[in-house]
Scaffold this motif. Sequence first.
Motif, PDB file in Angstrom:
ATOM      1  N   LEU A 149       0.848  -1.184   0.000  1.00 45.71           N
ATOM      2  CA  LEU A 149       0.000   0.000   0.000  1.00 45.71           C
ATOM      3  C   LEU A 149       0.888   1.240   0.000  1.00 45.71           C
ATOM      4  N   ASP A 150       0.657   2.144  -0.951  1.00 44.53           N
ATOM      5  CA  ASP A 150       1.430   3.379  -1.076  1.00 44.53           C
ATOM      6  C   ASP A 150       0.732   4.470  -0.266  1.00 44.53           C
ATOM      7  N   SER A 151       1.335   4.883   0.843  1.00 42.93           N
ATOM      8  CA  SER A 151       0.701   5.884   1.703  1.00 42.93           C
ATOM      9  C   SER A 151       0.643   7.261   1.051  1.00 42.93           C
ATOM     10  N   ALA A 152       1.530   7.557   0.088  1.00 41.10           N
ATOM     11  CA  ALA A 152       1.455   8.834  -0.621  1.00 41.10           C
ATOM     12  C   ALA A 152       0.170   8.907  -1.441  1.00 41.10           C
ATOM     13  N   ARG A 153      -0.226   7.786  -2.030  1.00 43.16           N
ATOM     14  CA  ARG A 153      -1.484   7.741  -2.785  1.00 43.16           C
ATOM     15  C   ARG A 153      -2.678   7.915  -1.839  1.00 43.16           C
ATOM     16  N   VAL A 154      -2.562   7.396  -0.639  1.00 42.67           N
ATOM     17  CA  VAL A 154      -3.618   7.582   0.358  1.00 42.67           C
ATOM     18  C   VAL A 154      -3.743   9.059   0.728  1.00 42.67           C
ATOM     19  N   VAL A 155      -2.606   9.706   0.965  1.00 45.07           N
ATOM     20  CA  VAL A 155      -2.600  11.123   1.320  1.00 45.07           C
ATOM     21  C   VAL A 155      -3.269  11.955   0.238  1.00 45.07           C
ATOM     22  N   ARG A 156      -2.939  11.679  -1.025  1.00 45.26           N
ATOM     23  CA  ARG A 156      -3.490  12.463  -2.139  1.00 45.26           C
ATOM     24  C   ARG A 156      -4.994  12.325  -2.244  1.00 45.26           C
ATOM     25  N   ARG A 157      -5.552  11.217  -1.764  1.00 39.83           N
ATOM     26  CA  ARG A 157      -6.985  10.966  -1.860  1.00 39.83           C
ATOM     27  C   ARG A 157      -7.729  11.327  -0.571  1.00 39.83           C
ATOM     28  N   THR A 158      -6.973  11.757   0.454  1.00 37.69           N
ATOM     29  CA  THR A 158      -7.600  12.090   1.733  1.00 37.69           C
ATOM     30  C   THR A 158      -7.655  13.591   1.978  1.00 37.69           C
ATOM     31  N   TRP A 159      -6.562  14.302   1.662  1.00 34.30           N
ATOM     32  CA  TRP A 159      -6.493  15.745   1.907  1.00 34.30           C
ATOM     33  C   TRP A 159      -6.355  16.483   0.589  1.00 34.30           C
ATOM     34  N   ASP A 160      -7.332  17.365   0.294  1.00 31.75           N
ATOM     35  CA  ASP A 160      -7.354  18.073  -0.983  1.00 31.75           C
ATOM     36  C   ASP A 160      -6.100  18.905  -1.210  1.00 31.75           C
ATOM     37  N   CYS A 161      -5.495  19.426  -0.140  1.00 33.79           N
ATOM     38  CA  CYS A 161      -4.326  20.293  -0.309  1.00 33.79           C
ATOM     39  C   CYS A 161      -3.104  19.534  -0.814  1.00 33.79           C
ATOM     40  N   PHE A 162      -3.138  18.198  -0.754  1.00 30.73           N
ATOM     41  CA  PHE A 162      -2.017  17.388  -1.233  1.00 30.73           C
ATOM     42  C   PHE A 162      -2.349  16.602  -2.506  1.00 30.73           C
ATOM     43  N   THR A 163      -3.490  16.899  -3.109  1.00 33.05           N
ATOM     44  CA  THR A 163      -3.889  16.156  -4.306  1.00 33.05           C
ATOM     45  C   THR A 163      -2.871  16.296  -5.428  1.00 33.05           C
ATOM     46  N   HIS A 164      -2.380  17.511  -5.639  1.00 33.01           N
ATOM     47  CA  HIS A 164      -1.491  17.781  -6.768  1.00 33.01           C
ATOM     48  C   HIS A 164      -0.017  17.645  -6.408  1.00 33.01           C
ATOM     49  N   SER A 165       0.367  18.080  -5.229  1.00 30.48           N
ATOM     50  CA  SER A 165       1.791  18.116  -4.884  1.00 30.48           C
ATOM     51  C   SER A 165       1.947  18.260  -3.371  1.00 30.48           C
ATOM     52  N   GLY A 166       3.220  18.214  -2.917  1.00 30.77           N
ATOM     53  CA  GLY A 166       3.511  18.474  -1.521  1.00 30.77           C
ATOM     54  C   GLY A 166       3.215  17.343  -0.580  1.00 30.77           C
ATOM     55  N   TYR A 167       3.059  16.111  -1.107  1.00 32.69           N
ATOM     56  CA  TYR A 167       2.660  14.990  -0.247  1.00 32.69           C
ATOM     57  C   TYR A 167       3.850  14.175   0.264  1.00 32.69           C
ATOM     58  N   GLY A 168       5.045  14.797   0.298  1.00 35.22           N
ATOM     59  CA  GLY A 168       6.192  14.158   0.929  1.00 35.22           C
ATOM     60  C   GLY A 168       5.988  14.074   2.434  1.00 35.22           C
ATOM     61  N   LEU A 169       6.725  13.189   3.074  1.00 32.42           N
ATOM     62  CA  LEU A 169       6.550  12.955   4.507  1.00 32.42           C
ATOM     63  C   LEU A 169       6.704  14.234   5.328  1.00 32.42           C
ATOM     64  N   ARG A 170       7.725  15.025   5.034  1.00 31.87           N
ATOM     65  CA  ARG A 170       7.989  16.221   5.833  1.00 31.87           C
ATOM     66  C   ARG A 170       6.794  17.178   5.803  1.00 31.87           C
ATOM     67  N   ASN A 171       6.269  17.455   4.604  1.00 27.77           N
ATOM     68  CA  ASN A 171       5.147  18.384   4.473  1.00 27.77           C
ATOM     69  C   ASN A 171       3.902  17.866   5.178  1.00 27.77           C
ATOM     70  N   VAL A 172       3.592  16.599   4.954  1.00 24.48           N
ATOM     71  CA  VAL A 172       2.363  16.041   5.530  1.00 24.48           C
ATOM     72  C   VAL A 172       2.476  15.954   7.048  1.00 24.48           C
ATOM     73  N   ALA A 173       3.651  15.562   7.546  1.00 26.90           N
ATOM     74  CA  ALA A 173       3.856  15.486   8.996  1.00 26.90           C
ATOM     75  C   ALA A 173       3.678  16.866   9.632  1.00 26.90           C
ATOM     76  N   ALA A 174       4.225  17.898   8.993  1.00 28.83           N
ATOM     77  CA  ALA A 174       4.069  19.256   9.520  1.00 28.83           C
ATOM     78  C   ALA A 174       2.604  19.673   9.523  1.00 28.83           C
ATOM     79  N   TYR A 175       1.894  19.357   8.454  1.00 33.41           N
ATOM     80  CA  TYR A 175       0.476  19.713   8.333  1.00 33.41           C
ATOM     81  C   TYR A 175      -0.355  19.033   9.415  1.00 33.41           C
TER      82      TYR A 175
END
Length: 298
Positions: free
Chosen positions: A112-138
Amino acid sequence: MMMDFVVLDLETANADLSSICQVGIASFSQGQHYSSWESLVNPEDYFDPVNVSIHGIDEEKVCSSPTLGEIYPQIMSLLCGNIVVSHTPFDRIALRRACGKQELSPIECKWLDSARVVRRTWDCFTHSGYGLRNVAAYLDIEYAAHNALEDARCAGEILLRAISKSGISADQWLIRSAQPVRLPGSLSQYEPRPDGLLFGEVLVLTGTLSMMTRHEAASIAARAGCVVAEGVTKHTTLLVVGDQDVRRLAGHEKSAKHRKVEELILRGQPIRILTENDFRAAIVDEATEVSAARGAKV
């Protein structure tokens, strides 16, 4: 022991994804971080200074560490039969390539690719910025980057948040993550596919490709969701280096694009360098798995 899911993260000694020098595995059960396991690995390969600058691991630190083959039974015992999470496809590809190189048996698990999960869960990461550092900070998750176990734990905590927000279990995310991202409007064939494995990545090619033309590589990358750029900029996230040139990477004759990427990495820009073979594995081979998963709906 069966877990809700297990997260794998790897660090590598150089641009070859099979040069694994650290393994981190975080196990999650009943919605909590259950246990951790990590090991340095002697990759029996050279260490590129750029990789060392990222994770701080070098020849001296791994000289007495086990090889991947020596710790592989432990890795298998933790991953086999579980849902195994990696943030973007690169860690699972690295493990697959290292196992093939050392003739180790493949691990039977569900990826399971957690980056794909992030892109489908939070609209602000749909296009970009879904690296661990950015998402963890958010999400206000405490995180120290570029340690395999820390990266694994962080990706697991992010997945727990996604499960809580979406109401979709890890099992269900195996299906949902393979479905297209819901984006408004239509896309032409010349634009990156929004449901591609690597959507949001900005890719640059350098060196002589041995198995495909640059046009073919660019076409494949666009279908996988990448923006293909001619030159290296502050927006670049992936550099694909021709395998013929990688063989000279032990220190010399790197292209201007390659040197510029290394300079940007040293300044803190998160860019991943891939060999041509790893690029094909990331895009062509992984697309087969996603296609097989599509057809079911959550």
